[in-house]
Design an enzyme around this catalytic site. Sequence first.
Site, short mmCIF file in Angstrom:
data_model
loop_
_atom_site.label_atom_id
_atom_site.label_comp_id
_atom_site.label_asym_id
_atom_site.label_seq_id
_atom_site.Cartn_x
_atom_site.Cartn_y
_atom_site.Cartn_z
N LYS A 106 0.88 -1.17 0.00
CA LYS A 106 0.00 0.00 0.00
C LYS A 106 0.91 1.21 0.00
O LYS A 106 1.53 1.55 1.02
CB LYS A 106 -0.91 0.00 1.24
CG LYS A 106 -1.77 1.24 1.33
CD LYS A 106 -2.54 1.30 2.64
CE LYS A 106 -3.09 2.71 2.83
NZ LYS A 106 -3.76 2.86 4.13
N GLY A 167 -8.04 9.20 9.00
CA GLY A 167 -8.40 9.37 10.41
C GLY A 167 -9.44 10.45 10.67
O GLY A 167 -9.81 10.68 11.82
N ALA A 194 -9.34 5.45 3.42
CA ALA A 194 -9.18 6.63 4.29
C ALA A 194 -10.43 7.50 4.34
O ALA A 194 -11.10 7.72 3.33
CB ALA A 194 -8.00 7.50 3.85
N GLY A 195 -10.70 7.97 5.54
CA GLY A 195 -11.77 8.93 5.75
C GLY A 195 -13.10 8.32 6.12
O GLY A 195 -14.04 9.03 6.46
N ASN A 216 -9.56 1.81 9.13
CA ASN A 216 -8.88 1.42 10.36
C ASN A 216 -9.43 2.15 11.57
O ASN A 216 -10.02 1.56 12.48
CB ASN A 216 -7.37 1.68 10.20
CG ASN A 216 -6.54 1.14 11.36
OD1 ASN A 216 -5.35 0.90 11.22
ND2 ASN A 216 -7.12 0.89 12.52
N THR A 217 -9.27 3.48 11.57
CA THR A 217 -9.59 4.26 12.76
C THR A 217 -11.04 4.08 13.22
O THR A 217 -11.32 4.00 14.41
CB THR A 217 -9.31 5.76 12.49
OG1 THR A 217 -7.98 5.90 12.00
CG2 THR A 217 -9.47 6.59 13.74
#
Lengths: 267, 65
Positions: A106, A167, A194-195, A216-217
Amino acid sequence: MQHDGGEELETLKVYGVELKSRLLLGTSKYPSLDVMGKSVRAAEAEVVTVSVRRESSRFREGQEFWRIIRDLGVRVLPNTAGCYDVKEAVTTARMAREIFNTPWVKLEVIGDRDTLAPDVFGTVEAARILCTDGFEVFPYTTEDLIVCDRLVEAGCKALMPWGAPIGSGKGLNNPFGLRVLRARFPDTPLIVDAGIGLPSHATAAMELGYDAVLLNTAVGTAGDPIAMARAFREAVEAGYAAYRAGPMQPRDLAAPSTPVVGKAALT
Amino acid sequence: MKLVVNGVEQDVAAETLAAALGALEYGEALVATALNGEFVPARKRAETFLREDDRIEIVAPRQGG
């Protein structure tokens, strides 16, 4: 299209690998390694992102983490997170390839510390080097059409446009741009990376016809990461199934759902 | 020999990168290495000689998003 509701969900094929799960999960920010492992299982993720970081010979934190990941039996997608220039990203990718024994990477070349926006120029340059070197590159990029064109030209056979800054949990900042990418690259696996903050964001990405989402977050920092992982799994499945089922077109004016013809004349 | 290992200056009695990893007690740990910013594959560590003030990076798997 079938109309019996029994259409089987297709596997996602990326770099020749077939995946049943369309939810790729990060391994960071969980309250413990145990919760991380249980979250990966609850998400039914087949691919998890990992990184390489300095290892102390005394504490050897990385060895324990790696033992848990191996026990999960998932495929790993190593990242180059935190790299701000091409050389650093390429060197990190090469170290990760040796450690994880995978050509997958990645690719992140970050351009701005506040937004963690990708340096798209550096990303294209690094992608060219890595693809030539035999890597199978998953580039973290913006939804810019021309940048994505250049990444494909460089040899990338998957694209990972951001939904919003890493994040931030803001969801899809530019659904129009993401939709254009989907139309332009109908045969390239597209993964929103992301986001994503809520399951509804993941559903929205899949409803646009995206092949998968990576997050992830939103799971790692949830009050109950395991329950949130399950929620995201269901959200991704729902969005994918909805896209395949052919969503209705929105319209400006109302349209009665109950037949008008046959209504009793009572006035 | 004075080396900078993962950002920390240390005296390490080793002539090669492989010997340095041994002296630093990494043993069989799964790690990858870079010397002065360049990746050094595991198979090349024994033939990679070190010089005073060399910067060594030793990394391992870690959580990532």
